[in-house]
Design a protein around this motif. Structure first.
Motif, mmCIF file in Angstrom:
data_model
loop_
_atom_site.group_PDB
_atom_site.id
_atom_site.type_symbol
_atom_site.label_atom_id
_atom_site.label_comp_id
_atom_site.label_asym_id
_atom_site.label_seq_id
_atom_site.Cartn_x
_atom_site.Cartn_y
_atom_site.Cartn_z
ATOM 1 N N SER A 390 -2.911 -6.282 9.110
ATOM 2 C CA SER A 390 -3.025 -7.717 8.884
ATOM 3 C C SER A 390 -2.255 -8.476 9.953
ATOM 4 N N GLY A 391 -2.850 -9.548 10.445
ATOM 5 C CA GLY A 391 -2.183 -10.328 11.477
ATOM 6 C C GLY A 391 -0.953 -11.048 10.970
ATOM 7 N N ASP A 392 -0.898 -11.315 9.664
ATOM 8 C CA ASP A 392 0.244 -12.028 9.078
ATOM 9 C C ASP A 392 1.350 -11.075 8.638
ATOM 10 N N HIS A 393 1.088 -9.785 8.705
ATOM 11 C CA HIS A 393 2.053 -8.803 8.215
ATOM 12 C C HIS A 393 2.609 -7.997 9.385
ATOM 13 N N LYS A 394 3.925 -8.042 9.565
ATOM 14 C CA LYS A 394 4.550 -7.311 10.665
ATOM 15 C C LYS A 394 4.460 -5.819 10.406
ATOM 16 N N ARG A 395 3.964 -5.114 11.364
ATOM 17 C CA ARG A 395 3.748 -3.676 11.224
ATOM 18 C C ARG A 395 4.730 -2.912 12.099
ATOM 19 N N GLU A 396 5.215 -1.778 11.586
ATOM 20 C CA GLU A 396 6.125 -0.940 12.363
ATOM 21 C C GLU A 396 5.377 -0.320 13.539
ATOM 22 N N THR A 397 6.120 0.049 14.561
ATOM 23 C CA THR A 397 5.491 0.622 15.748
ATOM 24 C C THR A 397 5.067 2.068 15.538
ATOM 25 N N SER A 398 5.616 2.725 14.513
ATOM 26 C CA SER A 398 5.278 4.118 14.254
ATOM 27 C C SER A 398 5.315 4.384 12.764
ATOM 28 N N ILE A 399 4.469 5.297 12.320
ATOM 29 C CA ILE A 399 4.478 5.687 10.911
ATOM 30 C C ILE A 399 5.799 6.358 10.545
ATOM 31 N N MET A 400 6.468 6.903 11.556
ATOM 32 C CA MET A 400 7.717 7.624 11.326
ATOM 33 C C MET A 400 8.817 6.730 10.763
ATOM 34 N N ILE A 401 8.791 5.454 11.107
ATOM 35 C CA ILE A 401 9.851 4.548 10.658
ATOM 36 C C ILE A 401 9.363 3.607 9.555
ATOM 37 N N CYS A 402 8.150 3.875 9.038
ATOM 38 C CA CYS A 402 7.660 3.097 7.901
ATOM 39 C C CYS A 402 8.380 3.533 6.628
ATOM 40 N N GLU A 403 8.346 2.673 5.634
ATOM 41 C CA GLU A 403 8.886 3.038 4.329
ATOM 42 C C GLU A 403 8.001 4.108 3.699
ATOM 43 N N TYR A 404 8.642 5.038 3.004
ATOM 44 C CA TYR A 404 7.864 6.053 2.301
ATOM 45 C C TYR A 404 7.237 5.405 1.074
ATOM 46 N N PRO A 405 6.014 5.791 0.695
ATOM 47 C CA PRO A 405 5.334 5.134 -0.430
ATOM 48 C C PRO A 405 6.135 5.204 -1.723
ATOM 49 N N SER A 406 6.008 4.180 -2.520
ATOM 50 C CA SER A 406 6.625 4.134 -3.840
ATOM 51 C C SER A 406 5.586 3.660 -4.846
ATOM 52 N N ILE A 407 5.876 3.851 -6.115
ATOM 53 C CA ILE A 407 4.921 3.524 -7.171
ATOM 54 C C ILE A 407 4.687 2.009 -7.242
ATOM 55 N N THR A 408 3.412 1.627 -7.384
ATOM 56 C CA THR A 408 3.042 0.239 -7.638
ATOM 57 C C THR A 408 2.582 0.157 -9.092
ATOM 58 N N GLU A 409 3.368 -0.491 -9.924
ATOM 59 C CA GLU A 409 3.147 -0.450 -11.369
ATOM 60 C C GLU A 409 1.758 -0.925 -11.780
ATOM 61 N N CYS A 410 1.238 -1.950 -11.118
ATOM 62 C CA CYS A 410 -0.052 -2.513 -11.529
ATOM 63 C C CYS A 410 -1.226 -1.594 -11.214
ATOM 64 N N TRP A 411 -0.976 -0.521 -10.459
ATOM 65 C CA TRP A 411 -2.049 0.428 -10.159
ATOM 66 C C TRP A 411 -2.289 1.417 -11.293
ATOM 67 N N THR A 412 -1.290 1.664 -12.106
ATOM 68 C CA THR A 412 -1.404 2.674 -13.159
ATOM 69 C C THR A 412 -2.452 2.249 -14.183
ATOM 70 N N ASN A 413 -3.396 3.151 -14.457
ATOM 71 C CA ASN A 413 -4.495 2.853 -15.373
ATOM 72 C C ASN A 413 -4.884 4.148 -16.090
ATOM 73 N N GLU A 414 -4.248 4.425 -17.212
ATOM 74 C CA GLU A 414 -4.502 5.655 -17.954
ATOM 75 C C GLU A 414 -5.937 5.710 -18.480
ATOM 76 N N LYS A 415 -6.488 4.556 -18.862
ATOM 77 C CA LYS A 415 -7.862 4.521 -19.377
ATOM 78 C C LYS A 415 -8.851 4.972 -18.309
ATOM 79 N N ALA A 416 -8.692 4.473 -17.084
ATOM 80 C CA ALA A 416 -9.587 4.874 -15.993
ATOM 81 C C ALA A 416 -9.454 6.371 -15.697
ATOM 82 N N GLU A 417 -8.234 6.885 -15.746
ATOM 83 C CA GLU A 417 -8.040 8.312 -15.494
ATOM 84 C C GLU A 417 -8.702 9.167 -16.562
ATOM 85 N N SER A 418 -8.561 8.760 -17.819
ATOM 86 C CA SER A 418 -9.173 9.509 -18.920
ATOM 87 C C SER A 418 -10.691 9.516 -18.803
#
Length: 524
Positions: A390-418
């Motif tokens: 995204s042009g409005d979002h500053k991006r790191e120069t390398s994946i190596m120094i990016c933040e490691y992924p963390s859980i996004t609560e709104c993504w969890t959907n037990e009904k869809a998984e079932s």
């Protein structure tokens, strides 16, 4: 008599008595022992935990420890970082003595000052030492002893012990056996002839060379294929579940090389779907996404959670398995296939689904590559650099120094998984009824409960797509729908006690000539 010959200069090694330097170890040994086994004040954690027993096994040796000769463990010509002063009470040498003594006092003050610097406080003790389990006591314990004696604390708070690598048959790698595998040969590939030539670079006699050549010929008849660094790295990490030793099978490494290729292909396909003008959103609302998009983000959340927890507990194999399973069996095999109908044409009815699928696909690639990066650093860096940003979002120069992924609560959907679990069960059941074929066939699913019928009807498109069906009919058993039979051209598979699947498999007419030939062969 046997004369000792120097391996470097080829001169005769003549013993010579010389002064040696010793470290007094009484007291140091007990300190090192208590650091790992004192339940009330444990300073050192050994991972895996069963190796704490190895530490305790040497209790008698530590309690009766001898002084440690440090000068005999250095290579020839290396200066021991120690000084001593000879006190000669001669009138003409008093001034020199005082100068030496003053120099030593200055050295002591400078040393004490260095031991109290901010850098030492920041970097000592360190957090983790990673090494082989075979030197736990003979080397790690000495590091702990010296660290506590000179630094006032353990040099590290955790010790992670990796397995020892052996050949595919479980034998220890040895030059005399000819089963040593050079990592560079696995990374770059090597011909059998070149593997055998390396045997001549050592000091094996002719008989040992002949035996080793046969071993190599048996294990690598066509040499070793080029596997790359990432495939070897991922294989070794996945092997760490074998805490004692790794029986390294090159075929397994080659399998991960194929997986690297699949990873590359799915990323390239995904980038073609995103297009050159795609701009990732800063935020998304997955609750308005199609079913498959909601599902893949929810299982991505679980993969992130499992991977992070496994890494924190140093269960590296479990972490690698969690990442691989999400990429292979959920993103590639299910989600990418499920969204293909949205992009097979520019039909207006799928306009909304196409936008949601693109956003979801970008989120999966971005988070999935960052999740996989510690295990496969090179291919993930290359693919991540190609992702649109995204042009409005500053991006790191390398994946190596990016933040490691963390859980996004709104993504969890037990009904869809079932519901996707049920969908996948039906797909696998129908696909098991016939061999792989490009021909699409019709199918019927009969449900015995209204709840299952509603779920399957709502996900009929996903089932048709994933099971490669031309059409799908979903009915309730109590409707009086006639059960399809073999005479109707259908074969049945039971999904569970409430669901049965029927696939239309056209009968193949028997060829009389082929039957006659088969009967002739059987009567011979």
């Amino acid at each position: 008599m046997r004369l000792g010959i120097c391996s470097r200069s080829k001169d005769v090694v003549e013993p010579k008595i010389k002064p040696q330097w010793y470290v007094k170890c009484s007291g140091m040994g007990n300190q090192a022992l208590d650091a790992a086994i004192d339940s009330e004040n444990r300073k050192l954690e050994i991972i895996p935990r069963q190796y704490t027993a190895e530490w305790l096994k040497y209790l008698p040796w530590l309690e009766n420890i001898r002084d440690w000769c440090i000068s005999r463990q250095l290579w020839w010509g290396h200066r021991v970082p120690a000084w001593y002063v000879v006190y000669e009470m001669i009138r003409g040498r008093i001034l020199e003595y005082l100068m030496i003594d003053g120099w030593l006092q200055g050295m002591r003050k400078r040393l004490e000052h260095r031991l109290d610097t901010e850098d030492l406080k920041a970097f000592y003790p360190t957090s983790l030492l990673e090494t082989g389990h075979d030197i736990l006591f003979f080397w790690v314990s000495r590091m702990v002893m010296l660290g506590m004696a000179l630094g006032g604390d353990v040099p590290f708070t955790k010790v992670y012990l990796h397995p020892m690598i052996r050949d595919a048959h479980g034998c220890k790698m040895s030059k005399s056996l000819g089963n040593v595998i050079d990592p560079l040969d696995v990374i770059n590939g090597v011909e059998l002839e070149d593997l055998q030539k390396k045997l001549l670079e050592g000091n094996l006699d002719a008989k040992e060379v002949a035996v080793s050549e046969e071993v190599l010929k048996k294990d690598f008849p066509k040499g070793i294929k080029e596997c790359g660094t990432d495939a070897l790295r991922f294989a070794l990490v996945s092997y760490t579940a074998q805490h004692d030793k790794i029986n390294l099978d090159i075929k397994r490494v080659e399998g991960y090389k194929s997986w690297c290729n699949k990873l590359w292909n799915v990323a390239r396909f995904s980038l073609s779907i995103l297009g050159n003008d795609y701009v990732p959103p800063l935020t998304v609302n997955p609750h308005v996404f199609p079913f498959s998009c909601q599902w893949i983000l929810s299982v991505l959340n679980k993969a992130i959670s499992k991977t992070v927890l496994s890494l924190e507990s140093y269960e590296l194999s479990d972490a690698a398995t969690a990442v691989h399973a999400w990429w292979q069996y959920q993103l590639c095999d299910v989600f990418v296939e499920a969204i293909k109908p949205y992009f097979s044409s520019n039909a207006p009815k799928f306009a909304s689904e196409r936008g949601c699928a693109r956003d979801t696909l970008w989120l999966c690639l971005d988070n999935g590559l960052r999740l996989l990066h510690p295990f496969m650093p090179f291919v993930t860096e290359e693919l991540w650099q190609r992702l649109p940003s995204s042009g409005d979002h500053k991006r790191e120069t390398s994946i190596m120094i990016c933040e490691y992924p963390s859980i996004t609560e709104c993504w969890t959907n037990e009904k869809a998984e079932s519901e996707m679990n049920l969908t996948e069960s039906i797909v696998q059941s129908l696909r098991s009824l016939t061999k792989e074929s490009h021909e699409r066939r019709s199918a019927i699913v009969i449900c015995r409960t209204i709840s299952d019928w509603k779920i399957i009807c709502s996900h009929q498109r996903e089932i048709e797509t994933l099971a490669h069906l031309s059409s799908l009919t979903v009915v309730i058993d109590e409707d009086g729908f006639p059960t399809p039979t073999n005479s109707d051209g259908y074969v049945m598979s039971t999904v569970n006690k409430n669901i049965s699947g029927f696939l239309n498999v056209p009968r193949v007419k028997a060829d009389p000539e082929s039957i006659r030939q088969k009967m002739e062969r059987l009567t011979l």
